[in-house]
Enzyme design. Structure first.
Site, mmCIF file in Angstrom:
data_model
loop_
_atom_site.group_PDB
_atom_site.id
_atom_site.type_symbol
_atom_site.label_atom_id
_atom_site.label_comp_id
_atom_site.label_asym_id
_atom_site.label_seq_id
_atom_site.Cartn_x
_atom_site.Cartn_y
_atom_site.Cartn_z
ATOM 1 C CB SER A 24 5.299 -4.790 -11.346
ATOM 2 O OG SER A 24 6.316 -4.850 -10.405
ATOM 3 C CD GLN A 84 -2.854 0.900 2.487
ATOM 4 O OE1 GLN A 84 -2.466 0.273 3.469
ATOM 5 N NE2 GLN A 84 -4.011 1.538 2.467
ATOM 6 C CG HIS A 128 -8.716 -2.916 -0.568
ATOM 7 N ND1 HIS A 128 -8.644 -2.545 -1.895
ATOM 8 C CD2 HIS A 128 -8.384 -1.820 0.151
ATOM 9 C CE1 HIS A 128 -8.283 -1.273 -1.971
ATOM 10 N NE2 HIS A 128 -8.126 -0.803 -0.747
ATOM 11 C CG LEU A 153 -3.405 -5.872 -11.762
ATOM 12 C CD1 LEU A 153 -2.971 -6.003 -13.216
ATOM 13 C CD2 LEU A 153 -2.216 -5.464 -10.939
ATOM 14 C CE1 TYR A 154 0.299 -3.877 -5.534
ATOM 15 C CE2 TYR A 154 1.111 -3.419 -7.730
ATOM 16 C CZ TYR A 154 1.327 -3.880 -6.459
ATOM 17 O OH TYR A 154 2.564 -4.345 -6.101
ATOM 18 C CG HIS A 170 -1.587 4.414 -1.832
ATOM 19 N ND1 HIS A 170 -1.745 3.093 -2.162
ATOM 20 C CD2 HIS A 170 -2.790 4.796 -1.349
ATOM 21 C CE1 HIS A 170 -2.978 2.708 -1.888
ATOM 22 N NE2 HIS A 170 -3.633 3.722 -1.394
ATOM 23 N N GLY A 178 0.048 -8.136 -14.078
ATOM 24 C CA GLY A 178 0.668 -7.237 -13.102
ATOM 25 C C GLY A 178 2.170 -7.129 -13.277
HETATM 26 C C1 HEM Z 1 -7.478 -1.113 6.104
HETATM 27 C C2 HEM Z 1 -6.773 -0.854 5.060
HETATM 28 C C3 HEM Z 1 -7.228 -0.074 3.862
HETATM 29 C C4 HEM Z 1 -8.209 0.869 3.754
HETATM 30 C C5 HEM Z 1 -9.121 1.391 4.854
HETATM 31 C C6 HEM Z 1 -8.247 1.296 2.380
HETATM 32 C C7 HEM Z 1 -9.118 2.226 1.860
HETATM 33 C C8 HEM Z 1 -9.099 2.711 0.588
HETATM 34 C C9 HEM Z 1 -9.950 3.744 0.076
HETATM 35 C C10 HEM Z 1 -11.047 4.442 0.872
HETATM 36 C C11 HEM Z 1 -9.614 3.965 -1.208
HETATM 37 C C12 HEM Z 1 -10.233 4.982 -2.175
HETATM 38 C C13 HEM Z 1 -11.312 4.309 -2.939
HETATM 39 C C14 HEM Z 1 -11.911 5.181 -3.999
HETATM 40 O O1 HEM Z 1 -12.656 6.078 -3.666
HETATM 41 O O2 HEM Z 1 -11.622 4.939 -5.177
HETATM 42 C C15 HEM Z 1 -8.526 3.068 -1.525
HETATM 43 C C16 HEM Z 1 -7.886 3.027 -2.732
HETATM 44 C C17 HEM Z 1 -6.872 2.146 -3.033
HETATM 45 N N1 HEM Z 1 -6.347 1.158 -2.222
HETATM 46 FE FE1 HEM Z 1 -6.854 0.840 -0.312
HETATM 47 N N2 HEM Z 1 -7.277 0.613 1.678
HETATM 48 C C18 HEM Z 1 -6.647 -0.220 2.544
HETATM 49 C C19 HEM Z 1 -5.611 -1.082 2.241
HETATM 50 C C20 HEM Z 1 -5.036 -1.242 1.001
HETATM 51 C C21 HEM Z 1 -3.985 -2.165 0.705
HETATM 52 C C22 HEM Z 1 -3.301 -3.108 1.686
HETATM 53 C C23 HEM Z 1 -3.692 -2.031 -0.607
HETATM 54 C C24 HEM Z 1 -2.632 -2.834 -1.292
HETATM 55 C C25 HEM Z 1 -2.027 -2.559 -2.388
HETATM 56 C C26 HEM Z 1 -4.578 -0.992 -1.150
HETATM 57 C C27 HEM Z 1 -4.593 -0.525 -2.455
HETATM 58 C C28 HEM Z 1 -5.366 0.508 -2.921
HETATM 59 C C29 HEM Z 1 -5.238 1.106 -4.234
HETATM 60 C C30 HEM Z 1 -4.264 0.695 -5.328
HETATM 61 C C31 HEM Z 1 -6.160 2.139 -4.307
HETATM 62 C C32 HEM Z 1 -6.377 3.143 -5.453
HETATM 63 C C33 HEM Z 1 -5.640 4.406 -5.108
HETATM 64 C C34 HEM Z 1 -5.899 5.537 -6.023
HETATM 65 O O3 HEM Z 1 -6.189 5.314 -7.193
HETATM 66 O O4 HEM Z 1 -5.807 6.698 -5.591
HETATM 67 N N3 HEM Z 1 -5.378 -0.556 -0.130
HETATM 68 N N4 HEM Z 1 -8.248 2.309 -0.410
#
Ligand code: HEM
Ligand SMILES: *[C@@H]1O[C@H](CO)[C@@H](O)[C@H](O)[C@H]1NC(C)=O
Ligand SMILES: *[C@@H]1O[C@H](CO)[C@@H](O)[C@H](O)[C@H]1NC(C)=O
Ligand SMILES: *[C@@H]1O[C@H](CO)[C@@H](O)[C@H](O)[C@H]1NC(C)=O
Ligand SMILES: *[C@@H]1O[C@H](CO)[C@@H](O)[C@H](O)[C@H]1NC(C)=O
Length: 591
Positions: free
Chosen positions: A523, A196, A381, A377-378, A200, A519
């Site tokens: 990557s 994550q 969650h 793809l990434y 990000h 992926g």
């Molecule tokens: C408890 C842990 C986590 C929470 C609460 C969380 C929450 C979120 C939220 C709220 C979004 C924005 C969704 C949207 O409106 O499109 C997001 C995006 C994303 N999350 Fe998570 N996430 C968590 C863990 C992870 C993990 C472990 C990964 C592993 C790679 C991950 C990868 C992503 C990716 C790639 C995006 C898209 C980001 C972007 O395009 O800006 N997340 N996540």
């Protein structure tokens, strides 16, 4: 009305019908007739041509292989065969790992994978054809496949139903966790938070502009998650002394500064007191203690590198120290990602190697553009557990999210030890996303529809995989196959993200074939396409001399942690596999 009147009316209706049906001639490209990456161009109203140039195929639909393609196809083992070899036969890899073959195979992995990513980039969410704006406007994520044309009969082109299944229903029925299924490859939460934290920096959707846009304009590994994604933010985070970043001391230990010390925008709940509002490169990294752990580690590492550089170069000012340290940090990140993170994720017995010189003799573009498909793809969650086990406490999400006190309460060492010992969830196979993050999965599905992402099977083809012919072949689970069939109607209408998440995982694997085959190219291209990997940059002077270059070349997760903490906890991207690893670690002062 007279008979003539009726006949006239009928004629009129017929004419009208003819007219509407010619107007509504289906865009022939909606059928995706062009195979093997041939480009479909519409001519007139109902004609199309496939441009098969350099695809290795010819014919109306680019389906007839040229001679050398035939030979190549005959010799090429399937991805599943290659994966099997790469994850079995210890004796063989023992020989490979300790010989020149390691480099030879690593070079092959890098070139074969990277060649699947078009460079310079091609389409974006507005443009399904090549043009200057799509190339030049880097606010867009690029796209490997163009959007489904607007005028197609169904959302996926011509296959499937007129309306796609309800996204919430899909998420609840197939993605929501029933009971926690650990990753069979043994990935730890230390791995999950790294995933994550690392991704990000380049997945930063600019929701203000829309899901097609990104705020991370470097399109790659720029450590913007540490230094901010723009110059203003960077300047606020810097100490402007010896190249260092701002920090605060708590009980003599270096921690992230607060937003009053480094005034940058951070997303925190309104009621969070000022002294708990930590300032980090990425505005949402206050969300999870796992992310603040990494933010603290990289802050300490940056400042440690600055001290070393200053010792070597007492004449250098703040700016040169900062800039050089940043390149060293980027190098460290890439090395840790390839040699430990990708190593863990792939499960390969081939010992992966970060060595840019491997591909100096190859055709390779040192540039990168982040693809929307890579972002979708990434969304891993399912990695997230049901609660967090730290130092004998079980912490629920309600006390974990946005709780920046956890970092100081336990200290870096105990948190790293805990995260490295707790197993992450299996990403593929479905039914493994905790309720707390289920909505994110629903959101990806909705956004991918808004952006008209092509079907899972079209992406399978694009990445040289055979399209699935049935839902049973795809999942191997009867309940899921029937459910998906009922909702989608046609395997060719199955969407990209649900396809990746629900595909049958490989035996003992964290996810299925498609996630790996799609992926890995993104990557590796992103990692090796970094300017520091180019012949002009990849030399000691870029990193402040041999000492700096050595830091890049000896970087590891363990060194990142143990050179920056009071005592060395158990730290790994996998949970303990041996008794030695499982032994409790203690502060050296207690030993
Ligand atoms: C408890 C842990 C986590 C929470 C609460 C969380 C929450 C979120 C939220 C709220 C979004 C924005 C969704 C949207 O409106 O499109 C997001 C995006 C994303 N999350 Fe998570 N996430 C968590 C863990 C992870 C993990 C472990 C990964 C592993 C790679 C991950 C990868 C992503 C990716 C790639 C995006 C898209 C980001 C972007 O395009 O800006 N997340 N996540
Ligand atoms: C090419 O594809 C179209 C549309 O799918 C099909 O109707 C046509 O028969 C194909 N042509 C050949 C030569 O296979
Ligand atoms: C990129 O495209 C978007 C949408 O058309 C536009 O708002 C933005 O100004 C463009 N950016 C540049 C740098 O031209
Ligand atoms: C080769 O290297 C990998 C990765 O470091 C390691 O896991 C594996 O044990 C090595 N293989 C053999 C058979 O020594
Ligand atoms: C934050 O974590 C600490 C330490 O685990 C705990 O005592 C506290 O209750 C948590 N705060 C919130 C708001 O949940």
């Amino acid at each position: 009305m007279s008979l003539w009147g009726v006949i006239l009316l009928l004629l009129l209706l017929l004419l009208l019908h003819l007219q509407t049906s010619t107007c509504a001639a289906v865009n022939p490209c909606c059928y995706y007739p062009c195979q093997n990456s041939g480009v479909c161009v519409r001519f007139g109203t109902d004609r199309y041509e496939c441009d098969c140039t350099r695809t290795g195929y010819y014919g109306e639909n680019c389906t007839i292989p040229e001679l050398w393609t035939r030979v190549h196809l005959l010799l090429k083992p399937s991805p599943d065969t290659l994966h099997y070899i790469l994850t079995h036969f210890h004796w063989f890899w023992n020989i490979v790992n300790n010989s020149f073959l390691r480099s030879t195979l690593m070079k092959l992995v890098l070139t074969v994978r990277s060649s699947l990513v078009p460079s310079p980039p091609t389409f974006n969410s507005k443009y399904g054809y090549l043009n200057w704006e799509a190339y030049y406007n880097i606010s867009y994520y690029t796209r490997i496949l163009p959007p489904v044309p607007e005028d197609c009969p169904t959302p996926m082109g011509t296959k499937g139903k007129l309306v796609l299944p309800d996204a919430k229903l899909l998420a609840e029925r197939f993605l929501l966790r029933r009971t926690f299924r650990p990753d069979p490859q043994g990935s730890s939460l230390m791995f999950a938070f790294f995933a994550q934290h690392f991704t990000h920096q380049f997945f930063k959707t600019y929701h203000g502009m829309g899901p097609a846009f990104t705020k991370a304009l470097a399109h790659g590994v720029d450590a913007g998650n540490i230094y901010g994604d723009n110059l203003d933010r960077q300047l606020q985070l810097r100490l402007h002394e010896d190249g260092k970043l701002k920090y605060q001391l708590i009980n003599g230990e270096v921690y992230l500064p607060t937003v009053s010390q480094a005034p940058v925008l951070m997303h925190y709940p309104k009621d969070l007191p000022d002294d708990r509002r930590l300032a980090i490169g990425h505005e949402v990294f206050g969300l999870l203690p796992g992310l603040t752990v990494y933010a603290t580690l990289w802050l300490r590492e940056h400042n440690r590198v600055c001290d070393i550089l200053k010792e070597e170069h007492p004449t250098w000012g703040d700016e040169q120290l900062f800039q050089t340290a940043r390149l060293i940090i980027i190098g460290e990140v890439i090395r840790i990602v390839i040699e430990e993170y990708v190593q863990q994720l792939s499960g390969y017995l081939l010992h992966l190697k970060f060595d840019p010189t491997l591909i100096f003799s190859e055709q390779f573009q040192y540039s990168n553009r982040i693809a929307l498909e890579f972002n979708q793809l990434y969304h891993w969650h399912p990695l997230m557990p049901d609660s967090f086990l730290i130092d004998g406490d079980e912490i629920p999400y309600s006390q974990f999210l946005h709780n920046t006190s956890i970092l100081m309460h336990y200290g870096l060492e105990k948190l790293i030890d805990a995260f490295s010992r707790q197993q992450a969830g299996q990403i593929g196979g479905g039914w493994n996303i905790n309720q707390v993050v289920l909505n994110v999965a629903k959101q990806v599905i909705l956004e991918s529809r808004e952006l008209r992402t092509q079907s899972f099977n079209e992406y399978r083809k694009k990445f040289n995989l055979k399209p699935y012919t049935s839902f049973d072949e795809f999942t191997g689970d009867k309940e899921m196959a029937r459910g998906l069939e009922e909702l989608y109607g046609d395997i060719d209408a199955l969407e990209f993200y649900p396809g990746l998440m629900l595909e049958m995982p490989r035996p003992g694997g964290i996810f299925g074939e498609s996630m790996v085959e799609m992926g890995a190219p993104f990557s590796l291209k992103g990692l090796m396409g970094n300017p520091i990997c180019s012949p002009e940059y990849w030399k000691p002077s870029t990193f402040g001399g041999q000492v700096g270059f050595d830091i890049v070349n000896s970087a590891s997760l363990e060194r990142l942690v143990c050179l920056n903490t009071k005592w060395c906890p158990y730290v790994a991207f996998h949970v303990p596999r041996t008794e030695e690893e499982a032994k409790p670690r203690k502060p050296s002062t207690e030993l």
